[in-house]
Scaffold this active site. Structure first.
Site, PDB file in Angstrom:
ATOM      1  N   ASP A   1     -22.972  75.412  -2.136  1.00  0.00           N
ATOM      2  CA  ASP A   1     -22.847  76.863  -2.077  1.00  0.00           C
ATOM      3  C   ASP A   1     -23.879  77.539  -2.972  1.00  0.00           C
ATOM      4  O   ASP A   1     -24.379  78.623  -2.650  1.00  0.00           O
ATOM      5  CB  ASP A   1     -21.435  77.285  -2.506  1.00  0.00           C
ATOM      6  CG  ASP A   1     -20.396  77.013  -1.423  1.00  0.00           C
ATOM      7  OD1 ASP A   1     -20.778  76.912  -0.249  1.00  0.00           O
ATOM      8  OD2 ASP A   1     -19.204  76.906  -1.767  1.00  0.00           O
TER       9      ASP A   1
ATOM     10  N   ARG B   1     -28.698  81.116  -3.711  1.00  0.00           N
ATOM     11  CA  ARG B   1     -30.093  81.341  -4.117  1.00  0.00           C
ATOM     12  C   ARG B   1     -30.946  81.733  -2.919  1.00  0.00           C
ATOM     13  O   ARG B   1     -31.819  82.607  -3.013  1.00  0.00           O
ATOM     14  CB  ARG B   1     -30.649  80.085  -4.800  1.00  0.00           C
ATOM     15  CG  ARG B   1     -30.053  79.819  -6.174  1.00  0.00           C
ATOM     16  CD  ARG B   1     -30.773  78.695  -6.887  1.00  0.00           C
ATOM     17  NE  ARG B   1     -30.579  77.410  -6.237  1.00  0.00           N
ATOM     18  CZ  ARG B   1     -29.547  76.604  -6.481  1.00  0.00           C
ATOM     19  NH1 ARG B   1     -28.612  76.959  -7.352  1.00  0.00           N
ATOM     20  NH2 ARG B   1     -29.439  75.442  -5.862  1.00  0.00           N
TER      21      ARG B   1
ATOM     22  N   ASN C   1     -22.133  86.997  -4.272  1.00  0.00           N
ATOM     23  CA  ASN C   1     -20.787  86.704  -4.762  1.00  0.00           C
ATOM     24  C   ASN C   1     -20.304  87.716  -5.794  1.00  0.00           C
ATOM     25  O   ASN C   1     -19.286  88.372  -5.592  1.00  0.00           O
ATOM     26  CB  ASN C   1     -20.736  85.304  -5.397  1.00  0.00           C
ATOM     27  CG  ASN C   1     -20.246  84.243  -4.444  1.00  0.00           C
ATOM     28  OD1 ASN C   1     -19.977  84.516  -3.281  1.00  0.00           O
ATOM     29  ND2 ASN C   1     -20.124  83.033  -4.926  1.00  0.00           N
TER      30      ASN C   1
END
Length: 277
Positions: free
Chosen positions: A60, A65, A130
């Site tokens: 993940d 990135r 996120n």
């Protein structure tokens, strides 16, 4: 919404620290090349060019990135997991459908759009898929962080920091901070204090249109700004970070519509009886 190909070029973003990711990337590149697709490796690069799809191979973290590149060109992301959890990825490394990726791409992939965050500090802007975290430095004593929502002062929270999460990030650090799981269909952000030094601090769910400001107390010796787990800036005492919805959406390429709660059960055992664990 299905993927609309800008070109036949496929971009690969590979975790260089995983040998199995490198070998799998070679297989994927060979499969697309054999079908006439130019393949671009974007490791260490900052431009995707006119690639129609960015395939990430790793965990993940690799996908997070790569999202920083994909957001600039609206390139859809498709993740292949060679890590531990792989909650955001489309395939695990042993999925037999990987061999048919060129055919699936030619047939048409579904596009799922996700909201992202933008953090602004002293004239610089930072992307996060996120979460955005403001936290005290390692040697700083506990002092309050100020929290403002739009133009309203919401709270002064004595804590180690504050986490602002998207629905995508609600199953990551935000969850460990005591936050709720937010369905990706919900247009909201989550706000949670980190190790709050009070019994009366609770996570918040706020509208996606909110302008969230985190103020660093003038007595804070040091503080950090983190996006998706990476430290991107040190913060000075008495300064503020402003977090808003990113102007662009992240686009995930899917072979079929994501069943979010089914994924929660498979990857995180949500709703699974303790007797089955």
């Amino acid at each position: 919404m299905s993927i609309g190909a800008k070109s036949q070029t496929i971009a690969l973003y590979v975790d260089p620290n995983r040998g199995n990711a490198q070998s799998l990337a070679e297989r994927v590149a060979r499969a697309f090349s054999n079908c006439g697709h130019p393949v671009l490796s974007v490791e260490g690069q900052t431009q995707l060019g006119d690639a129609s799809l960015l395939i990430t191979i790793g965990g993940d973290g690799t996908l997070l990135r790569a999202a920083r590149l994909a957001i600039e060109t609206d390139t859809p992301l498709l993740g292949i997991n060679t890590g531990r959890l792989g909650f955001l990825t489309e395939f695990d490394e042993d999925d037999p459908r990987i061999e048919s990726l060129p055919e699936l791409f030619a047939r048409g992939l579904e596009i799922e759009e996700r909201v992202a965050l933008q953090a602004e500090y002293q004239g610089r802007r930072y992307f996060a898929l996120n979460d955005v975290i403001v936290r005290k430095g390692g040697i700083s004593r506990i002092v309050p962080f100020g929290l403002c929502l739009d133009d309203e002062q919401a709270a002064h929270i004595p804590a180690d920091g504050i986490c602002i999460s998207t629905p995508t990030g609600s199953t990551a650090y935000f969850l460990t901070a005591g936050g709720a799981i937010i369905s990706p269909r919900v247009e909201a952000f989550g706000i949670a204090p980190l190790l709050a030094h009070t019994l009366f601090s609770r996570p918040l769910i706020v509208p996606i249109s909110s302008r969230v400001t985190i103020n660093c107390d003038s007595d804070i010796e040091s503080a950090n700004l983190e996006t998706d787990g990476d430290l991107v800036s040190e913060l000075s005492p008495g300064t503020s970070v402003v977090i808003t919805k990113h102007p662009k959406m992240i686009r995930f390429a899917r072979t079929s519509r994501l069943h979010f709660f089914e994924r929660l059960g498979e990857k995180m055992l949500w709703g699974v009886s303790i007797k089955r664990i």
